[in-house]
Scaffold this motif. Structure first.
Motif, PDB file in Angstrom:
ATOM      1  N   ALA A  12       0.941  -1.148  -0.118  1.00 47.42           N
ATOM      2  CA  ALA A  12       0.078   0.048   0.084  1.00 47.42           C
ATOM      3  C   ALA A  12       0.706   1.462  -0.118  1.00 47.42           C
ATOM      4  CB  ALA A  12      -1.056   0.099   1.315  1.00 47.42           C
ATOM      5  N   LEU A  13       1.811   1.344   0.810  1.00 48.66           N
ATOM      6  CA  LEU A  13       2.720   2.578   1.086  1.00 48.66           C
ATOM      7  C   LEU A  13       3.747   2.732  -0.255  1.00 48.66           C
ATOM      8  CD1 LEU A  13       3.751   2.284   4.756  1.00 48.66           C
ATOM      9  CD2 LEU A  13       1.878   3.761   3.636  1.00 48.66           C
ATOM     10  N   LEU A  14       3.974   1.568  -0.942  1.00 50.26           N
ATOM     11  CA  LEU A  14       4.745   1.589  -2.245  1.00 50.26           C
ATOM     12  C   LEU A  14       3.947   2.020  -3.503  1.00 50.26           C
ATOM     13  CD1 LEU A  14       7.488   0.548  -3.264  1.00 50.26           C
ATOM     14  CD2 LEU A  14       6.549  -1.489  -3.984  1.00 50.26           C
ATOM     15  N   SER A  15       2.606   1.994  -3.393  1.00 49.42           N
ATOM     16  CA  SER A  15       1.948   2.430  -4.471  1.00 49.42           C
ATOM     17  C   SER A  15       1.697   3.978  -4.400  1.00 49.42           C
ATOM     18  CB  SER A  15       0.387   1.915  -4.383  1.00 49.42           C
ATOM     19  OG  SER A  15      -0.075   2.440  -3.208  1.00 49.42           O
ATOM     20  N   GLY A  16       2.114   4.577  -3.166  1.00 51.11           N
ATOM     21  CA  GLY A  16       2.113   6.023  -3.277  1.00 51.11           C
ATOM     22  C   GLY A  16       3.197   6.457  -3.636  1.00 51.11           C
ATOM     23  N   THR A  17       4.518   5.888  -3.690  1.00 49.76           N
ATOM     24  CA  THR A  17       5.940   6.585  -3.855  1.00 49.76           C
ATOM     25  C   THR A  17       6.592   6.070  -4.944  1.00 49.76           C
ATOM     26  OG1 THR A  17       6.868   4.859  -2.526  1.00 49.76           O
ATOM     27  CG2 THR A  17       6.068   7.030  -1.419  1.00 49.76           C
ATOM     28  N   VAL A  18       6.266   4.946  -5.641  1.00 54.23           N
ATOM     29  CA  VAL A  18       7.189   4.255  -6.679  1.00 54.23           C
ATOM     30  C   VAL A  18       6.738   5.213  -7.885  1.00 54.23           C
ATOM     31  CG1 VAL A  18       5.558   2.489  -7.303  1.00 54.23           C
ATOM     32  CG2 VAL A  18       7.635   1.953  -7.637  1.00 54.23           C
ATOM     33  N   ALA A  19       5.650   5.681  -8.181  1.00 56.95           N
ATOM     34  CA  ALA A  19       5.235   6.339  -9.386  1.00 56.95           C
ATOM     35  C   ALA A  19       5.797   7.712  -9.394  1.00 56.95           C
ATOM     36  CB  ALA A  19       3.607   6.442  -9.524  1.00 56.95           C
ATOM     37  N   ILE A  20       6.535   8.343  -8.337  1.00 59.04           N
ATOM     38  CA  ILE A  20       6.914   9.595  -8.671  1.00 59.04           C
ATOM     39  C   ILE A  20       8.014   9.881  -9.725  1.00 59.04           C
ATOM     40  CG2 ILE A  20       8.114  11.717  -7.311  1.00 59.04           C
ATOM     41  CD1 ILE A  20       6.655  10.568  -4.769  1.00 59.04           C
ATOM     42  N   PRO A  21       9.076   9.062  -9.698  1.00 58.07           N
ATOM     43  CA  PRO A  21      10.046   9.428 -10.863  1.00 58.07           C
ATOM     44  C   PRO A  21       9.378   9.130 -12.319  1.00 58.07           C
ATOM     45  CG  PRO A  21      10.769   7.916  -9.249  1.00 58.07           C
ATOM     46  CD  PRO A  21       9.311   7.946  -8.824  1.00 58.07           C
ATOM     47  N   ALA A  22       8.043   8.520 -12.388  1.00 59.02           N
ATOM     48  CA  ALA A  22       7.674   8.107 -13.640  1.00 59.02           C
ATOM     49  C   ALA A  22       6.975   9.206 -14.147  1.00 59.02           C
ATOM     50  CB  ALA A  22       6.878   6.827 -13.711  1.00 59.02           C
ATOM     51  N   LEU A  23       6.562  10.249 -13.596  1.00 57.32           N
ATOM     52  CA  LEU A  23       5.567  11.433 -13.784  1.00 57.32           C
ATOM     53  C   LEU A  23       5.756  12.205 -15.002  1.00 57.32           C
ATOM     54  CD1 LEU A  23       4.646  12.751 -10.389  1.00 57.32           C
ATOM     55  CD2 LEU A  23       3.348  11.196 -11.673  1.00 57.32           C
ATOM     56  N   PRO A  24       7.358  12.380 -15.124  1.00 58.28           N
ATOM     57  CA  PRO A  24       7.377  13.170 -16.432  1.00 58.28           C
ATOM     58  C   PRO A  24       7.261  12.100 -17.894  1.00 58.28           C
ATOM     59  CG  PRO A  24       9.236  13.543 -14.909  1.00 58.28           C
ATOM     60  CD  PRO A  24       8.326  12.506 -14.409  1.00 58.28           C
ATOM     61  N   GLY A 139      12.579   3.484  -0.572  1.00 58.58           N
ATOM     62  CA  GLY A 139      13.088   2.789  -1.741  1.00 58.58           C
ATOM     63  C   GLY A 139      12.126   3.030  -2.793  1.00 58.58           C
ATOM     64  N   GLY A 140      10.756   3.365  -2.482  1.00 60.63           N
ATOM     65  CA  GLY A 140      10.141   3.697  -3.515  1.00 60.63           C
ATOM     66  C   GLY A 140      10.421   4.363  -4.695  1.00 60.63           C
ATOM     67  N   PRO A 141      10.860   5.843  -4.560  1.00 65.48           N
ATOM     68  CA  PRO A 141      11.469   6.447  -5.699  1.00 65.48           C
ATOM     69  C   PRO A 141      12.417   5.639  -6.667  1.00 65.48           C
ATOM     70  CG  PRO A 141      10.787   7.874  -3.963  1.00 65.48           C
ATOM     71  CD  PRO A 141      10.947   6.188  -3.298  1.00 65.48           C
ATOM     72  N   CYS A 157       6.076   0.874 -12.924  1.00 62.29           N
ATOM     73  CA  CYS A 157       5.824   1.370 -11.697  1.00 62.29           C
ATOM     74  C   CYS A 157       4.392   1.397 -10.972  1.00 62.29           C
ATOM     75  CB  CYS A 157       6.312   3.035 -11.874  1.00 62.29           C
ATOM     76  SG  CYS A 157       7.756   3.300 -12.358  1.00 62.29           S
ATOM     77  N   PHE A 158       3.310   1.171 -11.778  1.00 57.87           N
ATOM     78  CA  PHE A 158       2.270   1.004 -11.360  1.00 57.87           C
ATOM     79  C   PHE A 158       1.950  -0.432 -11.072  1.00 57.87           C
ATOM     80  CE2 PHE A 158       1.826   5.033 -13.396  1.00 57.87           C
ATOM     81  CZ  PHE A 158       1.527   5.772 -12.489  1.00 57.87           C
TER      82      PHE A 158
END
Length: 259
Positions: A12-24, A139-141, A157-158
């Motif tokens: 659950a917590l990983l889903s909120g941070t792992v996608a941050i670098p993929a936003l661009p 570790g997520g980012p 990432c998702f």
């Protein structure tokens, strides 16, 4: 028992941070610009903040094992929708579902741990949860930045949170026993009003009974007692008052010879 719950919390917590670098990369393919990048994160946070109290409330009334599984399924469904999104609007909808699952997993997992772990050991297990939170946040980012360069690109990432969520779902289904819950009844406010009404009636009954005994059971006192809800008080019939002529006639009959 602890590892499946920690795996669910990690997913659950990983889903909120792992996608941050993929936003661009997401906005470059689906469009949206900087506003789209902001909403990809914001909608998940809003859904999480809105639904966490709801999950915590229903966890007090229903089986927590089923609620954990429902939250994990919601999180996995949101991750799959976000990973396969052909447009930004579909991605935002998937992030909303993902945020709902995030709030449910965190709230229900904390409730399960609080119910199963003795109070003396809750501090130690809270430390385990803090470690999982720190690893997922830090570790997520890093993991997301590495996954962006894979052939799947930003979609990976998702997909990542779905893997630990599926593992936790299978493990919890096998190891977590259902906990008996009371049947959903009246809301707490209604129950409190009813209890207070019963206490008021119990306090008013002795006073009403005293008034009825010393007043001869008059109609006014009887109606007052009924208005107060004291319907269980045995009410004796009021004595019938007789006039002076009736009393004199009775005395005359007793004084006659042969009466």
């Amino acid at each position: 028992m602890l590892l499946p719950l920690l795996a669910a919390l990690f997913a659950a917590l990983l889903s909120g941070t792992v996608a941050i670098p993929a936003l661009p990369a997401v906005t470059a393919e689906l469009g949206g610009g900087s506003v789209g990048m902001t909403w990809i994160i914001t909608v998940a946070l809003l859904a999480n903040a809105t639904t966490t109290p709801v999950w915590g409330s229903i966890s007090d009334r229903y089986d927590t094992r089923l609620l954990v599984q429902a939250a994990l399924l919601t999180l996995t469904a949101g991750s799959m929708v976000s990973a396969c999104a052909p447009a930004l609007s579909v991605l935002l909808a998937g992030r909303v579902v993902q945020g709902i699952g995030l709030g449910g997993v965190v709230a229900v997992t904390v409730a399960v741990l609080g119910a199963l772990i003795p109070p003396r050991e809750q501090g130690r297990y809270s430390g385990y949860g803090a470690v999982v939170m720190a690893v997922s946040m830090a570790g997520g980012p890093l993991l997301g930045g590495a996954l962006v360069d894979t052939p799947l690109g930003w979609r990976a990432c998702f997909l990542v949170p779905a893997a630990p969520a599926a593992v936790a779902l299978v493990a919890l289904r096998r190891r977590l026993k259902p906990r008996p819950r009371h049947r959903p009844g009246l809301p707490p406010a209604v129950g409190a009003v009813r209890r207070r009404t019963r206490r008021s009636r119990a306090a008013a009954e002795p006073t009403a009974a005293h008034l009825l005994r010393h007043s001869g059971g008059t109609i006014a006192v009887k109606r007052t007692a009924e208005a107060a809800g004291c319907t269980t008080i045995p009410i004796r019939r009021a004595p019938i008052e007789r006039s002076r002529d009736e009393h004199a006639e009775d005395d005359h009959r007793r004084s006659e010879p042969g009466a």
